[in-house]
Design an enzyme around this catalytic site. Structure first.
Site, short mmCIF file in Angstrom:
data_model
loop_
_atom_site.label_atom_id
_atom_site.label_comp_id
_atom_site.label_asym_id
_atom_site.label_seq_id
_atom_site.Cartn_x
_atom_site.Cartn_y
_atom_site.Cartn_z
N GLY A 120 0.96 -1.10 -0.08
CA GLY A 120 -0.09 0.00 -0.07
C GLY A 120 0.87 1.21 0.21
CG ASP B 96 16.71 -7.13 -1.77
OD1 ASP B 96 17.53 -6.84 -2.59
OD2 ASP B 96 15.45 -6.83 -1.77
#
Ligand code: AMP
Length: 975
Positions: free
Chosen positions: A631, A744
């Site tokens: 979102g 990551d």
């Protein structure tokens, strides 16, 4: 003052009285007959001629100026003053007007009309007779009484006659009237007096007119300009703002203005007013549009008739209302006709293919008068008996889409097998959502057929032995029936799948036996139901363990165990003593470790264990700053009771989330909440008990590091860049000490605050896979951000703090090159190949060699050889303390120091010609260029600096010429 009537006596003044009468006739004539426009701009303050009673000005001395009454030819009395003391020397005769209130005026005009006797025509006056008089004024705020003090007057001018007359003129009755005008100002007091000084002339003051000029109110371009007094200077223009007439408004950025000139004329109109919406211009005013007409904007000139299916009953309308059943979309201008929703689509047909259903239809008979018709599909799954339907939910796929369909077909996929569905196809247009009438749609009810199960997921190697491998996996997301068994297919990797074996299992795990030791096998699994086999999952490659060489002598085993046991015992005793003695002084590091939230049965418990639940009323969302996977990301303020208000970033969970999405979203908070370090983004808390669900994090003003560096290319010192790198390394040291492997680490996942402090962010278990746009599927299964990932993690998913160190080396390179993309535009496949062959990124421009060496160390193939994060922090600290070590040698062609790189240097002895060498490196197309540039022999080519050859070789292989060639002019010339 005495006044005398005109009488035919022979006094020395006879000639004057006659002249007065004649002049008055002339004046009256001019005024009545001509009444010109010039006069219309004047505001008269004093006009002696218009006064028929005594003027009663002050005359001093009393035997000087005399007030004389006369009659014009209409027997209208006029008043005038005369003086003629030409015989006496030293004359000083003053005449003063009454007080003149100046009103708004700043510049006053004084017009004098008079006659003057020629001294030469008067006998015996030589030496005493004058032919001029003086004009004065005195400014005051009120009347000052009737005494006259000469020194209070300001001289305006000495007035001489253009023409004087003689005794002979009297006989001919040719009176020579002089007109003189003077201007006084700017005046600042409320009023003033005028005074006339005679010094021995023979004068008749026939009229005195005092006035100022005004621009009178007018309407121009639908704006009213008020009465305006002219400016104080002769050349000044007074700028005046116009006021729009009623029902008019100023044109945008073009307000009406005019300029009042010194002459009282309106000049230079600028801007204008225009009639408001609903009104049109008639003459100098705006009138309302009539019934059945509208004008939607002030920009339109005319009122227009109401468009189709609309009407109005009122005058002055800016729009027309739609008739019942007709609507106007929000984007429709008032000039278009009102429209209505379309009728239902026609001739809906379907086609079922196992668990897919295709629908096709024809457009509706009535488009409602619009050309923006699209279609939407509503899918419901129904029970058989009794028939109750529920929305299909997010698992059903629609191709090309569920709504906004422009074409008249759609396919629904991933429906459940043997299920009953109803599909409604509705045609919608721009006004469908405004209509309250019943929806019109075409519908079909369909039962899906049998379908094979979908793929199994998350295949994991549980146990790898020399001759067996144990696997487990997850049931397919859509079994489409009861899974009766799984088939495990496997083969030796070298054999490809020409020869393969299978094993079956009723559960979601299986052990494959009878394998060869040290052999790479490929496994694939599929599920089986009544409807048949599903498709295989992606290949999984596993190598069995090495076979133990030879058997150990049991005596040796016993001896080894005994020695090891003794050593452990000694260490335990020693540790106990030391521990007791130094219990207060020694701190054992690494006591706090990271707990994987996935190990919690109830993920909500994990969130509440590690993250504080915040009251939503303490959070003020201000603006959207980014888009996260789940979102929007917003910035805002957090004010906790008893604490200072702080800026925060707020990650929100979009509406309509699934339970899994909610879990994954909050997982980041469960991880972040365990960390507390200045170089790791700090979690303020979560909102899970209200909607939207939110994660509240400290606000990092400069956003993500990669875009921040790109925005400030070349603007930092090396020390500043190293400072950023030091921060990131410290954050990573903390995370690795806690046992957390990031997976990551990349500049895009580092955030920067306003003080340039860098903090590690982006935590989550599935994030690498789902969130990172850089992550791609690799052949070993799973998604990986290839350019940042260590080779062992790409090849066999070996993610460790050492693989994080590799990624850190890439981050160093990103930072030192101000956000350049690692390996530029090479493909992921080429990057993997290049790394495997020993290629490493060269030093970015102006990068100190020491830093590049540290990067190369992070990119050691053997992960055990790479530095640990605490060593990296130590090295960077040392560099910061000794900035000399960060100096870049000027003018050097810095060579990437990679041991494997040297293997790439071409060996010229193996080639017979330049052509053969170019062919070998697949660069034959440059053969002519080399010849033309004088590099015809291998010897001449070999003279090009060997460092440059290293690069040349790599470049030809990996197609990144432009990035690295800068600086190698000799090679560039050839290319
Ligand atoms: P993420 O979902 O973490 O990848 O966040 C999406 C984007 O939101 C990032 O690329 C940042 O630009 C921004 N963002 C996320 N967290 C913060 C923060 N704590 N402060 C400022 N910006 C942020």
């Amino acid at each position: 003052m005495a006044s005398r009537s005109l009488s035919p006596s022979l006094t020395p003044c006879l000639w004057i009285t006659v002249s007065v009468v004649c002049v008055c006739l002339q004046l009256l004539c001019g005024h009545v007959a001509c009444g010109d426009a010039q006069n219309a701009r004047e505001v008269i303050l004093l006009d002696s001629k218009a006064q028929q009673t005594d003027l009663e000005w002050i005359s001093y001395p009393p035997n000087g100026w005399e007030e004389i009454s006369g009659l014009d030819e209409n027997y209208t009395p006029i008043r005038t003053y005369q003086v003629c003391q030409v015989m006496e020397p030293n004359q000083n005769n003053w005449l003063r007007t009454n007080w003149i209130e100046k009103g708004d005026a700043q510049r006053i005009f004084v017009e004098l009309k008079f006659t003057l006797r020629d001294c030469n025509s008067l006998p015996g006056v030589v030496g005493t007779c004058k032919e001029t008089f003086n004009l004065y004024y005195q400014e005051t705020d009120s009347e000052v009484g009737r005494s006259l003090r000469e020194n209070q007057y300001v001289k305006i001018d000495t007035i001489a006659a253009d023409e004087s007359f003689t005794q002979g003129d009297l006989g001919e009755r040719k009176m020579k009237l002089n007109t003189e005008e003077r201007i006084i100002g700017p005046l600042s007091r409320r009023g003033f007096y005028l005074a006339f000084q005679d010094v021995g002339a023979c004068i008749a003051l026939v009229s005195v007119k005092v006035y100022y000029k005004k621009c009178w109110s007018i309407i121009e371009n639908l704006a009213t300009f008020p009465d305006t007094v002219t400016g104080s200077e002769f050349s000044s223009l007074v700028e005046v703002e116009g006021v729009c007439v009623s029902d008019a408004e100023e044109e945008a950025d073009n307000s009406p203005k005019m300029h009042c000139s010194a002459q009282g004329e309106w000049l230079v109109p600028i801007g204008k007013c225009i009639c408001k919406a609903g009104f049109h211009q008639k003459g100098d005013s705006c009138e309302p549009c009539g019934r059945g007409f509208y004008k939607s904007s002030s920009q339109d000139l005319q009122c227009s008739r109401c468009p189709a299916h609309s009407f109005n009953d009122l005058e002055g309308s800016w729009r027309c209302d739609c008739e019942d059943g007709y609507y106007r979309a929000f984007s429709d201008p008032p000039s278009v006709a009102c429209t209505r929703p379309p009728s239902a689509p026609q001739n809906l047909v379907y086609n079922i293919n196992q668990t897919s259903v295709s629908l096709e239809w024809n457009p509706p008979a009535d488009t409602g008068g619009r050309n923006d018709v699209t279609y939407r599909v509503i899918c419901r799954r129904c029970t058989w008996e009794p028939e109750e339907c529920v929305p299909c939910g997010p698992n059903v796929g629609f191709s090309p889409a569920q709504s906004g369909l422009v074409d008249t077909f759609v396919t629904m996929m991933d429906l459940l097998a043997h299920a009953n569905y109803t599909f409604e196809v509705e045609a919608v247009n721009g006004v469908s959502d405004l209509s309250r009438t019943q929806r019109l749609f075409a519908a079909v009810s369909i039962a899906t057929g049998q379908a094979a199960p979908s793929q199994v997921s998350q295949v994991i190697k549980e146990k790898v032995q020399q001759r067996s491998i144990q696997l487990s996996w997850q049931e397919p997301q859509q079994p489409n029936g009861v899974i009766t068994e799984y088939e495990i297919k496997y083969y030796e990797k070298d054999q490809k799948d020409r020869v393969y074996s299978t094993v079956r299992s009723k559960s979601t795990s299986a052990t494959v036996n009878n394998l060869k030791p040290s052999t790479a096998y490929v496994f694939q699994i599929r599920a089986f139901t009544e409807a048949g086999y599903g498709t295989y999952c992606p290949r999984l490659e596993i190598t069995t363990k090495e076979e133990a060489t030879g058997r150990m002598n049991p005596v040796i085993i016993i001896a080894v165990v005994a020695v090891a046991g003794t050593i452990i015992l000694v260490f335990m005793v020693f540790g106990f003593i030391i521990g007791r003695r130094y219990a207060l002084a020694v701190k054992f590091p690494g006591t706090k470790t990271y707990i994987d939230p996935e190990t919690y049965e109830d993920p909500n418990r994990a969130v509440h264990q590690f993250a504080k639940e915040l009251d939503a009323s303490c959070i003020k969302i201000e603006r959207v700053i980014g888009a996260g996977e789940f979102g929007e990301v917003c910035s805002g303020r957090l004010k906790l009771p008893g604490k200072r208000e702080v800026s925060v970033a707020i990650k929100t969970l979009k509406v309509g989330y699934t339970e899994k999405q909610r879990r994954d979203f909050l997982c980041e908070a469960s991880i972040m909440g365990q960390f507390d370090h200045p170089n790791v983004v700090h979690l303020e808390g979560v909102v899970t008990r209200g909607k939207p669900v939110m994660i509240v994090i400290e606000y990092m003003e400069n956003g993500s590091l990669d875009s921040f560096l790109r925005k400030h290319d070349g603007q930092f010192t090396v020390i500043q860049l190293v400072g950023m790198l030091r921060g990131i390394a410290a954050g990573m040291r903390y995370l690795s000490d806690m046992g957390y492997v990031h997976r990551d680490l990349a500049a895009r996942n580092i955030l920067v605050n306003s003080n340039l402090v860098c903090k590690v962010s982006d935590f989550g278990l599935s994030r690498v896979i789902d969130d990172d746009p850089e992550a791609v599927y690799t052949t070993t299964g799973g998604k990986i951000p290839v350019r940042w990932t260590a080779p062992e993690a790409i090849q066999f998913r070996k993610f460790t703090s050492a693989s994080d160190v590799w990624s850190y080396g890439i981050v160093m390179w990103e930072v030192m090159s101000y956000g350049e993309r690692p390996y530029w535009d090479m493909s992921n496949q080429d990057v993997i190949k290049a790394i495997e062959e020993g290629y490493r990124l060269p030093a970015p421009m102006d990068c100190p060699p020491g830093l590049h060496q540290l990067m190369l160390d992070c990119w050691q193939k053997d992960r055990a050889e790479r530095p640990k994060f605490d060593q990296i922090v130590g090295i960077l600290d040392k560099m910061i303390r000794n900035p000399n070590t960060l100096k870049t040698p000027v003018g050097t062609c810095t060579r990437p120091i990679s041991p494997l790189l040297d293997q790439s240097t071409p060996d010229f002895t193996t080639f017979r010609s330049v052509g053969e060498w170019l062919e070998a490196i697949k660069m034959e197309r440059y053969r002519d260029n080399f010849t033309a540039a004088g590099y015809g022999s291998l010897e001449s080519v070999a003279r090009i600096h060997s460092v440059c050859f290293d690069k040349l070789f790599l470049l030809t292989k990996h197609c990144i010429w432009d990035h690295l060639l800068s600086g190698f002019s000799s090679i560039k010339a050839i290319m």
